[in-house]
Design a protein around this motif. Structure first.
Motif, PDB file in Angstrom:
ATOM      1  N   ARG A   1      42.221 -21.736 -32.352  1.00 37.80           N
ATOM      2  CA  ARG A   1      40.923 -21.066 -32.407  1.00 37.80           C
ATOM      3  C   ARG A   1      40.150 -21.528 -33.642  1.00 37.80           C
ATOM      4  NH1 ARG A   1      39.527 -17.008 -35.266  1.00 37.80           N
ATOM      5  NH2 ARG A   1      41.636 -16.281 -35.592  1.00 37.80           N
ATOM      6  N   ILE A   2      40.842 -21.629 -34.779  1.00 37.73           N
ATOM      7  CA  ILE A   2      40.203 -22.110 -36.001  1.00 37.73           C
ATOM      8  C   ILE A   2      39.725 -23.545 -35.804  1.00 37.73           C
ATOM      9  CG2 ILE A   2      40.658 -22.762 -38.405  1.00 37.73           C
ATOM     10  CD1 ILE A   2      42.590 -20.320 -38.502  1.00 37.73           C
ATOM     11  N   GLY A   3      40.543 -24.360 -35.137  1.00 33.96           N
ATOM     12  CA  GLY A   3      40.149 -25.737 -34.846  1.00 33.96           C
ATOM     13  C   GLY A   3      38.926 -25.807 -33.955  1.00 33.96           C
ATOM     14  N   GLN A   4      38.873 -24.930 -32.953  1.00 32.00           N
ATOM     15  CA  GLN A   4      37.715 -24.896 -32.059  1.00 32.00           C
ATOM     16  C   GLN A   4      36.452 -24.517 -32.829  1.00 32.00           C
ATOM     17  OE1 GLN A   4      38.033 -22.019 -28.931  1.00 32.00           O
ATOM     18  NE2 GLN A   4      36.123 -22.620 -27.967  1.00 32.00           N
ATOM     19  N   GLU A   5      36.554 -23.523 -33.680  1.00 35.00           N
ATOM     20  CA  GLU A   5      35.400 -23.109 -34.473  1.00 35.00           C
ATOM     21  C   GLU A   5      34.976 -24.220 -35.423  1.00 35.00           C
ATOM     22  OE1 GLU A   5      36.809 -19.555 -36.326  1.00 35.00           O
ATOM     23  OE2 GLU A   5      36.602 -18.353 -34.499  1.00 35.00           O
ATOM     24  N   THR A   6      35.946 -24.941 -35.964  1.00 35.27           N
ATOM     25  CA  THR A   6      35.628 -26.048 -36.862  1.00 35.27           C
ATOM     26  C   THR A   6      34.900 -27.156 -36.119  1.00 35.27           C
ATOM     27  OG1 THR A   6      37.585 -25.514 -38.185  1.00 35.27           O
ATOM     28  CG2 THR A   6      36.606 -27.679 -38.517  1.00 35.27           C
ATOM     29  N   VAL A   7      35.346 -27.466 -34.902  1.00 35.35           N
ATOM     30  CA  VAL A   7      34.670 -28.484 -34.094  1.00 35.35           C
ATOM     31  C   VAL A   7      33.238 -28.036 -33.790  1.00 35.35           C
ATOM     32  CG1 VAL A   7      34.631 -29.598 -31.817  1.00 35.35           C
ATOM     33  CG2 VAL A   7      36.760 -29.479 -33.115  1.00 35.35           C
ATOM     34  N   GLN A   8      33.052 -26.764 -33.476  1.00 34.48           N
ATOM     35  CA  GLN A   8      31.696 -26.264 -33.219  1.00 34.48           C
ATOM     36  C   GLN A   8      30.831 -26.385 -34.469  1.00 34.48           C
ATOM     37  OE1 GLN A   8      32.547 -22.325 -31.771  1.00 34.48           O
ATOM     38  NE2 GLN A   8      32.830 -23.020 -29.658  1.00 34.48           N
TER      39      GLN A   8
ATOM     40  N   ARG B   1      53.053 -18.263 -44.677  1.00 30.68           N
ATOM     41  CA  ARG B   1      52.824 -19.687 -44.430  1.00 30.68           C
ATOM     42  C   ARG B   1      52.771 -19.992 -42.944  1.00 30.68           C
ATOM     43  NH1 ARG B   1      57.328 -21.840 -47.934  1.00 30.68           N
ATOM     44  NH2 ARG B   1      58.038 -22.402 -45.878  1.00 30.68           N
ATOM     45  N   GLU B   2      53.551 -19.284 -42.143  1.00 28.18           N
ATOM     46  CA  GLU B   2      53.575 -19.516 -40.698  1.00 28.18           C
ATOM     47  C   GLU B   2      52.364 -18.854 -40.060  1.00 28.18           C
ATOM     48  OE1 GLU B   2      55.568 -21.371 -38.766  1.00 28.18           O
ATOM     49  OE2 GLU B   2      56.456 -22.043 -40.643  1.00 28.18           O
ATOM     50  N   VAL B   3      51.558 -19.647 -39.434  1.00 30.84           N
ATOM     51  CA  VAL B   3      50.372 -19.138 -38.765  1.00 30.84           C
ATOM     52  C   VAL B   3      50.552 -19.378 -37.279  1.00 30.84           C
ATOM     53  CG1 VAL B   3      47.867 -19.359 -38.590  1.00 30.84           C
ATOM     54  CG2 VAL B   3      48.973 -19.679 -40.786  1.00 30.84           C
ATOM     55  N   ASN B   4      50.151 -18.425 -36.498  1.00 32.29           N
ATOM     56  CA  ASN B   4      50.242 -18.531 -35.054  1.00 32.29           C
ATOM     57  C   ASN B   4      49.492 -19.784 -34.588  1.00 32.29           C
ATOM     58  OD1 ASN B   4      50.321 -18.123 -32.331  1.00 32.29           O
ATOM     59  ND2 ASN B   4      49.317 -16.125 -32.378  1.00 32.29           N
ATOM     60  N   THR B   5      50.122 -20.576 -33.733  1.00 33.21           N
ATOM     61  CA  THR B   5      49.512 -21.815 -33.256  1.00 33.21           C
ATOM     62  C   THR B   5      48.240 -21.529 -32.467  1.00 33.21           C
ATOM     63  OG1 THR B   5      51.713 -22.816 -33.171  1.00 33.21           O
ATOM     64  CG2 THR B   5      49.960 -23.942 -31.994  1.00 33.21           C
ATOM     65  N   ALA B   6      48.219 -20.442 -31.718  1.00 34.03           N
ATOM     66  CA  ALA B   6      47.000 -20.086 -30.974  1.00 34.03           C
ATOM     67  C   ALA B   6      45.852 -19.786 -31.945  1.00 34.03           C
ATOM     68  CB  ALA B   6      47.267 -18.888 -30.072  1.00 34.03           C
ATOM     69  N   SER B   7      46.156 -19.130 -33.051  1.00 40.78           N
ATOM     70  CA  SER B   7      45.127 -18.861 -34.055  1.00 40.78           C
ATOM     71  C   SER B   7      44.642 -20.156 -34.683  1.00 40.78           C
ATOM     72  CB  SER B   7      45.665 -17.944 -35.156  1.00 40.78           C
ATOM     73  OG  SER B   7      46.018 -16.696 -34.626  1.00 40.78           O
ATOM     74  N   LEU B   8      45.560 -21.085 -34.916  1.00 36.89           N
ATOM     75  CA  LEU B   8      45.162 -22.390 -35.449  1.00 36.89           C
ATOM     76  C   LEU B   8      44.243 -23.120 -34.478  1.00 36.89           C
ATOM     77  CD1 LEU B   8      48.437 -23.778 -37.059  1.00 36.89           C
ATOM     78  CD2 LEU B   8      46.308 -23.212 -38.220  1.00 36.89           C
TER      79      LEU B   8
END
Length: 111
Positions: free
Chosen positions: A34-41, A25-32
């Motif tokens: 990156r996922i957010g950046q890809e989602t914005v793109q 359940r715990e995901v690295n905040t930096a990975s989150l």
């Protein structure tokens, strides 16, 4: 009295299940981020495609147009809008999770 079978580290099975579930359940905040950046793109890309479709669509203002072409473009537009809605929901989940992970951190003063 029987003992449970041991796993690779000499622990009974399920001894780490709570820890493993927590780690899953715990995901690295930096990975989150990156996922957010890809989602914005992806959101920007989908929005550009929507504008391209809208620019190429003719308004039904008495001009003859092919109904099949119009329906095809309308279907593509609706699909892009549906995907855009999903991407915004995904971005909101990432944002909420990042805020949750960073809630206990002390802010660093900007100097």
């Amino acid at each position: 009295m029987s003992t449970p079978p041991l796993t690779g580290a000499g622990m009974p099975p399920g001894a780490f299940s709570g820890t493993q579930a927590q780690a899953a359940r715990e995901v690295n905040t930096a990975s989150l981020c990156r996922i957010g950046q890809e989602t914005v793109q992806d959101i920007v890309f989908r929005t550009m495609e929507i504008f391209q479709l809208l620019r190429n669509m003719q308004l039904p203002n008495g001009v003859t147009y092919h109904t099949g072409t119009y329906q095809d473009r309308l279907g593509k537009l609706q699909e892009h809008l549906r995907q855009l809605s999903i991407l915004f929901r995904k971005l909101r989940l990432v944002y909420d999770k990042c805020n949750e992970n960073c809630a206990g951190l002390d802010p660093v003063p900007i100097e």
